[in-house]
Design an enzyme around this catalytic site. Sequence first.
Site, PDB file in Angstrom:
ATOM      1  N   GLU A 170       0.825  -1.206   0.000  1.00 27.93           N
ATOM      2  CA  GLU A 170       0.000   0.000   0.000  1.00 27.93           C
ATOM      3  C   GLU A 170       0.862   1.261   0.000  1.00 27.93           C
ATOM      4  O   GLU A 170       0.763   2.121   0.880  1.00 27.93           O
ATOM      5  CB  GLU A 170      -0.961  -0.038   1.184  1.00 27.93           C
ATOM      6  CG  GLU A 170      -1.963  -1.186   1.060  1.00 27.93           C
ATOM      7  CD  GLU A 170      -2.927  -1.288   2.225  1.00 27.93           C
ATOM      8  OE1 GLU A 170      -2.827  -0.472   3.168  1.00 27.93           O
ATOM      9  OE2 GLU A 170      -3.782  -2.188   2.208  1.00 27.93           O
ATOM     10  N   PRO A 191       3.978   5.562   6.099  1.00 33.10           N
ATOM     11  CA  PRO A 191       3.472   4.738   7.208  1.00 33.10           C
ATOM     12  C   PRO A 191       2.355   3.790   6.796  1.00 33.10           C
ATOM     13  O   PRO A 191       1.547   4.083   5.906  1.00 33.10           O
ATOM     14  CB  PRO A 191       2.962   5.792   8.209  1.00 33.10           C
ATOM     15  CG  PRO A 191       3.693   7.041   7.872  1.00 33.10           C
ATOM     16  CD  PRO A 191       3.890   7.008   6.387  1.00 33.10           C
ATOM     17  N   GLU A 482      -5.454  -6.849   2.087  1.00 35.51           N
ATOM     18  CA  GLU A 482      -4.161  -6.974   2.792  1.00 35.51           C
ATOM     19  C   GLU A 482      -3.531  -8.362   2.625  1.00 35.51           C
ATOM     20  O   GLU A 482      -2.618  -8.714   3.369  1.00 35.51           O
ATOM     21  CB  GLU A 482      -4.268  -6.632   4.283  1.00 35.51           C
ATOM     22  CG  GLU A 482      -4.604  -5.188   4.590  1.00 35.51           C
ATOM     23  CD  GLU A 482      -6.104  -4.933   4.605  1.00 35.51           C
ATOM     24  OE1 GLU A 482      -6.520  -3.811   4.279  1.00 35.51           O
ATOM     25  OE2 GLU A 482      -6.860  -5.865   4.956  1.00 35.51           O
ATOM     26  N   GLU A 506      -9.285   4.025  -0.731  1.00 31.60           N
ATOM     27  CA  GLU A 506      -9.346   4.478   0.658  1.00 31.60           C
ATOM     28  C   GLU A 506      -8.244   5.485   0.969  1.00 31.60           C
ATOM     29  O   GLU A 506      -8.431   6.383   1.800  1.00 31.60           O
ATOM     30  CB  GLU A 506      -9.258   3.284   1.604  1.00 31.60           C
ATOM     31  CG  GLU A 506      -7.958   2.503   1.516  1.00 31.60           C
ATOM     32  CD  GLU A 506      -7.959   1.267   2.400  1.00 31.60           C
ATOM     33  OE1 GLU A 506      -8.715   1.239   3.382  1.00 31.60           O
ATOM     34  OE2 GLU A 506      -7.198   0.333   2.100  1.00 31.60           O
TER      35      GLU A 506
END
Length: 712
Positions: A170, A191, A482, A506
Site C-alpha cells: 500500500e 506509514p 491486505e 481508501e
Amino acid sequence: MRKLLLSAVVLLAITISSSAQDLTSPNGNLKLSFKIQNGTPTYQLSYKGKEVVKTSKLGLELKEGASLLNGFDVRKADYNEANETWSPVWGEERTIRNHYKEMLVTLDQKAQKRFIQIRFRLYNDGLGFRYEFPLQDSLNYFVIKEERTQFAMNGDHKAFWLPGDYDTQEYSTVTSNLSEIRVKMKESITPNASQQPFSPTGVQTSLMMKSKDGLYINIHEAALVDYSCMHLNLDDKNMVFESWLTPDAIGDKGYMQTPCKSPWRTVMVSDDAREILASKLILNLNDPCKYEDVSWIKPVKYVGVWWEMITGKSTWAYNNLTSVKLGEIDYAKTQPNGKHAANTAHVKEYIDFAAENGLDAVLVEGWNEGWEDWFGKNKDYVFDFLTPYPDFDVKGLHEYAKSKGVRLIMHHETSGSVRNYERHMDKAYQFMVDNGYNAVKSGYVGNILPLGENHYNQYMVNHYLYAITKAAEYKIMVNAHEAVRPTGLCRTYPNLIGNESARGTEYEAFGGSNPDHTTILPFTRLMGGPMDYTPGIFETKISNVNPENKSYVRSTLSRQLALYVTMYSPLQMAADLVENYKKHMDAFQFIKDVAVDWDESKYLEAEPGDYITAARKAKGTNNWFVGCTSDENGHISNLTLNFLDPGKKYVATIYADAKDAHYETNPQAYTIIKGIVTNKTKLTLKAAPGGGYAISIIEVTDKDALKGLKQF
C-alpha cells in the site's frame, strides 16, 4: 589408448554441458538461451534481436548442506509445444489462447547424487520458468535460505516500482530510473499499519519497466502456492535484480518436500505497451479450474456501508469502549456512540438504493462485536465473526434484502490474527450460508499473529489459499484485502473474485494518491489478477463528507467512471455515499450500465504513468464500454471505433470532462452527450489533468431509438 579415450569422453561431456539449449516463441520474436557456465545454470532472453535479460544465474541456496547453485551438468532437454484455448469463469475475454513452446531441462548435480529440472515456456508475449524438484533419495526435505534467480537488465531502465516490503503493497508507485531507486527509497516508504522494508534497493513485483530503446518489460510471478512471495533486490551497479523471498519468524524462506515446484517466474516483453496490458501469460501459467460446479460464482457490482467510515464520518464501532473481551460485555446495556454506521435502518437505505438501480449487493462493515478494541493491539481473540451488534438485525436484513433481489456481502476483519480466523472459519462460513451471504470481504490489517510471521511468507500464502478453498466448500466468494498480491490463482480458484493488495481508493481519504496512480496499476498490480479498487467517488472533496478530513480525491468525476473499464475487476464497487450519487444520477447512469464481465477487451492506447484507454464488450451482448484514465498532464485521444461490427449502428453516450475540469480545481465539471456511431466513427476526446472519460456504446436495432440523435 584408454587414457586418450577417457579424455575424449570428458571433453565431450564438457562440450555438451556448456553448449546452449535454445527456445523460440511461436511467432519467433522471443528467443531464450539456456547454458551451464562453470557448473551454474544461466539463461538469456532477447526480443526481436534486442537483449532483454542478459546472461543471468539460476538456482537456490539451501539452509543446510550443499546448495542448488552450481556443480550441474545438463542430462537432457525435452521440447514440447501447446496450442489450446480455454474459457474462464469470468474475465476480460470469453476465451483465452494458451500457445507456447516449452523446454524442460534436467540438471544433474552429480557430486550430491541428485537432480533438478527447470521448465521454460515461451509465449509470444513473454517467458515463464520454474524450478521442479522430483522425488529422489538424495533430495527429500530441504529448507530454502534464499532463491538466487537473477534478472540482469540491459540498461538503466525507467521503472515503476514499490519499495520491497514483507507486509504491505500500500505505497504510491515511484517512477524513476533503476539507478535512482536507492536515492528515492527512504521517501517512498510511507506509514502503514504493518510494514517491513528489507533493502535500500529492494522492490516488489509486478515490476514494470521501459528501456531507452522502447521495450516494455514486466517481471512478476505466477501460481504462488506453498512458497514465499518473491521480491526483487537490485544490484544497482550492474543493474541485476535477484529474487528475494519473504522469510518466516526465524528467517527461513521456504520448507520444501519433494516432489514439489516453485512458482513461475515471469518476464513479459513487448515494444507496444498495450500488449503488456492484454497479456494472459500469468493466467495461462496457472492450473485449470479445480471446481466442477462454478454456477455459484458470479461477478458482482455493489454498494456498501464503508466510505463513510473511511472518511471518518461514521464508525465501525458501536460505542467508545477502550477494552473489550468478547463474551464478557452485554452491548445492549452499553451506551452507543451515535455514529455506528452498520445499523439496520441505514443498511436498508443501501439495500433500497441497490435494488432501485440494479446493483447486485451491499457490503456492510462494522456489523459484529469487537471493533472498539481491535487495531494495533496484537490481540489474538478479537472477533468471533458470528455475533452482531444490538442495532444490526442479521436475519431481518437478510429477509429484507432477499425481498428486494439484493445479496449482502459479509465483512471478516481478522486484524492479522490468523489463528483466530482459522479457529472460527467453519462456523463463520456456515453462519454466512444460514443468513444468505454468498461473498465475504476479508481483511488482514496489522501485524500477523503468530508474531514474527509476515503477510507474504509461505505460512501466510498457505493460509490465504486455505481460506479460499474452505470458502468454496460453502459456495462463498472471497475478496481478500491486505493479502498477498495475486499471481493468477483466480483461474484455478475462481471464487477468489477480488483482492486489494495495493493502494486503493481508501487512501484518497488518508491524504491522497498521485494523479498518475490509476495509469500505472494496470501495468503492475493488475498483472496477476483483478483489484477491488473501489472506484466511483463523486464527492472528491472529503470535507464535504466529514468536515474534519481535509483530504481530496485526485481525480475528476469523469475519470471515476472510466475506472470501471480501465481497472478490470469482476467485483466493482460504487464506493461513494448514496446521497452523493443522488446529486449526480445522470452520471451514475454509467455505473448502472457498465458490465462487470466481458466477452472481449481491447486496449486502444496506453503509456504507463501517462494514460490508458480500454474498450470492452459486455458478455452476451453487442454493447461496448470505453474508459480513459490520465495523469496530471491530461491526454487527447484520437479514437477510431473500428472494433464495432460493420454495418451496425450504435448509440454512444459520452461522459467527459468539461473544458474547465481539473482534478484539483474543478473535479465535478463534466458533460454528457449522445450520438450515433458506427465502426467508421472517429472521435477526438480530451481528458483533463487527473481526468478521463467514459463511453457506453449500445447497439440499436430499433430505428426509432435513433430519432433526434446526430451522428458523431
